[in-house]
Write an enzyme that holds these catalytic residues in place. Structure first.
Site, PDB file in Angstrom:
ATOM      1  N   ASP A 421      -9.287 -16.848  -6.061  1.00 52.23           N
ATOM      2  CA  ASP A 421      -8.511 -17.074  -7.268  1.00 52.23           C
ATOM      3  C   ASP A 421      -7.342 -18.021  -7.018  1.00 52.23           C
ATOM      4  O   ASP A 421      -6.700 -17.984  -5.966  1.00 52.23           O
ATOM      5  CB  ASP A 421      -7.981 -15.720  -7.766  1.00 52.23           C
ATOM      6  CG  ASP A 421      -7.138 -15.827  -9.012  1.00 52.23           C
ATOM      7  OD1 ASP A 421      -7.663 -16.288 -10.033  1.00 52.23           O
ATOM      8  OD2 ASP A 421      -5.945 -15.465  -8.960  1.00 52.23           O
ATOM      9  N   GLU A 474     -11.528 -21.404  -7.186  1.00 55.21           N
ATOM     10  CA  GLU A 474     -11.025 -21.738  -8.512  1.00 55.21           C
ATOM     11  C   GLU A 474      -9.918 -22.774  -8.300  1.00 55.21           C
ATOM     12  O   GLU A 474      -8.779 -22.440  -8.023  1.00 55.21           O
ATOM     13  CB  GLU A 474     -10.470 -20.514  -9.231  1.00 55.21           C
ATOM     14  CG  GLU A 474     -10.098 -20.827 -10.672  1.00 55.21           C
ATOM     15  CD  GLU A 474      -8.964 -19.980 -11.217  1.00 55.21           C
ATOM     16  OE1 GLU A 474      -8.756 -19.995 -12.439  1.00 55.21           O
ATOM     17  OE2 GLU A 474      -8.266 -19.327 -10.433  1.00 55.21           O
TER      18      GLU A 474
END
Length: 742
Positions: A421, A474
């Site tokens: 993330d 990401e």
């Protein structure tokens, strides 16, 4: 002994020095084993062993030798230090201590201070070096059998603490009773405590340099109590895996050249019980597996399952990096979830959050009274967007904590990959910061060189320790080489989320078709950079929250047109280069945004048009898995070729996916206007079969191209190709055609 200690006279051989006793009873000693336990001693010229034990509330104490009688212990300090001399005995010594209390109660235990350290020199060396890839086997709470005694070894890294004590429901949370020893200069405090049961709750009581007491959950705790509780819990896995075939095959996988389609879900809101209760890992496993398999997905990706205190963070504010959340069961229940999906042919990917952690005071924040896991400088330690703290990637022990954590999920839980993330927030020192609110790197740049070092160490460790597992970043910027190997100057990820493709595509599909002719570049632009990285195309949870609306609601037109657009969007996503991810509920086309507080509305599946969307997605998944043209050559430039991307007047796109000599043709008509005759070029003659038509009546479409199951190619060059097909193009639809041979 008591008189000599209090008088300050030179202690007898084996006696503790007075300042040691004072520091122990005052709760200040970082090495309680220097005072407590069994020590070689001499008394009145007789060699033997001095045994000391401490309990501030005890009235008296006895030493019980293994196989011998009880020996009374003398109170040598009024604050609760007891001792006895055993002539002719030498440590190590097996014994128990029995304490007696003023109310007549007694407490008998194996003495924790008679055991040698449970961490070896190699463990301590690797921890100090920041290279202990199996950190969870050294730190945390580890049930062990030591010298024939069952207990738990507790170890925690707190290098700036003056004293660390173990507290829990097994010692009435009294920080005076179980002080831990600091093992040399490692900063690791350790204690083996006999008799602690599995399931016991515990924390660490830390005395800071400033004299403050901090009560902390275990950073490497394997299990935590269910929120709002914050204690760590002792856990010993008893799970017997049944996915040996999957794990053997995993080591040989190259997902860049294999089908990879991902169903992203949030465990707490995918489906709930009839009474609205959360379902557990074991209840969810067969339901998730059956559903994902029916839709043709290859993998399931879970929003973060590491323990987190606040439901509304969706798991992205982690306080227990080594603990699957107790909301849905035990760590072994989570093992069952992964195991069951593997046995059903589905991989499992976890969303993993090394970019930041919350300020909750029971967790990592100022763990030992100092900025231990976070950076000392608030310009590098605080995340302005999320109100969280940023890891100090320049500290080798912190990098080790995170790298080992990634390996822990892949190893202990057989997880097949991690979606990392917020990588962009890690890479840039000025991320979301105004001028003056950040400090440059040593070269004056904005790149976080420490984070780069960490990410390369992470990808290297995963490649070496867990081949076949995947890391997906990401990452939303133009950082070069995200999926290039560290040896080539890259970060080493397997895939990068293609955020540019996602934004452009959703912007295009949200437009009224009458305006799409002016914006065809929003679909074609991504091919200009397609092979700069290995991409994964996400339509994730982030696109159906915070006022953005559901995908269905963002499509233009009436309900039929919205569903037709959604079918065409998914066909486009599945047939272009790269891998795919969609968030749960896409198959239901909900009119409202996702909410973590409630289940998906499964009643929508009963709507005939929405049921058609689900059938379309299932057939699309089956086509994708069965057709190597759609995945094997993803990394290769010649795996894709435009047939025609210039017909913006009609908002039509056509392209080829190729795998060696085999190919499929894809045609997208993205307006509500049907075309009874539309010609596209193809590489070869012969018969082409329609493999998918998103306008099929079974999917809720018009069936405009019904009867076009097989089309013969004409020997008429078109679009720079030697042959061509004359097609009926349905409105707001995608066609996929493949030669019947070759």
């Amino acid at each position: 002994m008591k008189r000599r200690v209090q008088d300050g006279a030179p202690p007898r051989t084996g006696d503790p020095y007075p300042d040691d006793v004072a520091r122990l009873v005052d709760g200040l000693h970082a090495d309680p084993h220097r005072v407590l336990g069994a020590h070689g001693a001499a008394q009145d010229g007789v060699e033997g062993c001095a045994v000391r034990a401490f309990h501030p509330d005890a009235r008296s104490a006895e030493c019980l030798l293994d196989g011998g009688a009880a020996t009374p212990m003398t109170r040598v300090d009024a604050r609760g230090l007891f001792a006895c001399f055993l002539p002719g005995r030498r440590p190590p010594l097996r014994y128990r201590v029995r304490f007696h209390f003023p109310d007549g109660a007694s407490w008998e235990r194996d003495d924790p201070y008679r055991f040698l350290p449970t961490l070896g020199e190699l463990d301590l060396h690797l921890i100090a070096e920041g290279t202990h890839r199996r950190l969870w086997e050294a730190l945390g709470a580890r049930p062990l059998r030591v010298d024939g005694v069952d207990g738990v070894s507790f170890a925690v890294w707190a290098p700036n603490a003056r004293r660390v004590s173990l507290v829990g429901d097994f010692c009435r949370w009294d920080g005076r009773l179980l002080p831990m020893r600091c093992l040399g200069g490692s900063g690791v405090f350790e204690l083996f405590v006999p008799g602690v049961p599995t399931g016991a709750h515990y924390k660490y009581e830390i005395l800071t340099r400033e004299g403050a007491l901090r009560l902390k959950a275990d950073p490497v705790g394997r299990f935590m109590e269910e929120p709002p509780g914050t204690a760590s819990r002792v856990f010993a896995s008893r799970y017997a895996w049944g996915d040996d075939d999957w794990m053997r095959a995993r080591r040989r996988r190259d997902l860049a050249r294999e089908p990879l389609s991902i169903y992203e879900l949030h465990l707490g809101s995918w489906q709930r019980g009839e009474d609205g209760r959360r379902l557990g890992y074991r209840e969810l496993a067969p339901r998730v597996a059956q559903h994902a398999r029916a839709l043709g997905f290859t993998h399931v990706e879970l929003l973060p399952v590491a323990e987190h205190p606040f439901d509304g963070s969706w798991g992205y504010q982690v306080t227990g990096y080594y603990a699957p959340t107790a909301r849905y069961g035990t760590p072994d229940d989570f093992r069952f979830f992964v195991d069951h999906l593997h046995q059903q042919g589905l991989g499992v990917i976890l969303d993993w959050v090394p970019a930041h952690f919350p300020r909750d005071d029971f967790a990592l924040r100022r763990f030992d009274g100092t900025a231990l896991y976070e950076h000392e400088d608030p310009r590098r330690a605080e995340h302005p967007d999320w109100g969280t703290l940023i890891f100090d990637y320049g500290r080798r022990e912190v990098r080790n904590f995170l790298v080992a954590n990634a390996l822990y999920w892949l190893d202990e839980f057989h997880v097949d990959g991690l979606r990392v993330d917020a990588v962009a927030s890690m890479l840039y020192l000025d991320y979301s910061r105004r001028p003056g609110d950040w400090t440059p790197n040593r070269y004056g740049g904005r790149e976080n060189l420490d984070a780069v070092q960490f990410l390369r160490a992470l990808s290297t460790a995963v490649a070496e320790e867990q081949p076949g597992c995947v890391l997906a970043a990401e990452e939303s910027t133009e950082w070069p080489g995200v999926t290039r190997a560290p040896s080539e100057g890259g970060l080493g990820f397997g895939f990068k989320w293609n955020m540019g493709w996602m934004h452009d595509t959703l912007r295009y599909f949200a437009r009224d078709p009458v305006h799409r002719r002016w914006h065809q570049d929003e679909l074609t632009f991504a091919m200009l950079y397609e092979h700069s990285e290995r991409f994964l195309m996400p339509l994730s949870h982030d696109e159906v929250v915070h006022g953005k609306g559901s995908l269905y609601a963002r499509m233009p037109g009436d309900p039929w047109q919205r569903l037709a657009n959604l079918r065409a969007l998914l066909a486009y996503q599945w047939t272009r280069p790269g891998k795919q991810l969609v968030f749960m509920g896409t198959e239901l086309a909900p009119p409202d945004e996702w909410s973590h507080e409630r289940s998906l509305d499964w009643r929508l599946a009963e709507d005939p048009l929405r049921a058609g969307l689900a059938r379309c997605l299932a057939d699309l998944g089956a086509l994708y898995r069965d057709e190597p043209c759609l995945w094997r050559s993803d990394p290769d430039v010649d795996g894709f070729r435009w047939i025609d991307c210039s017909d913006s007047d009609h908002s039509i796109l056509a392209y080829l996916r190729r795998d060696g000599s085999r190919h499929v043709a894809v045609v997208l008509n993205l307006t509500p206007s049907a075309h009874p005759e539309y010609r596209i070029g193809v590489p070869s003659g012969g018969r082409y079969r329609t493999r998918l038509d998103t306008d099929d009546a079974r999917y809720g479409g018009f069936g405009f191209a019904a009867g076009q199951e097989v089309v013969s190619a004409d020997a008429l060059p078109w679009h720079g190709l030697p042959c061509s097909l004359r097609l009926r193009l349905p409105p707001l639809a995608a066609l996929v055609l493949a030669p019947e041979s070759g």
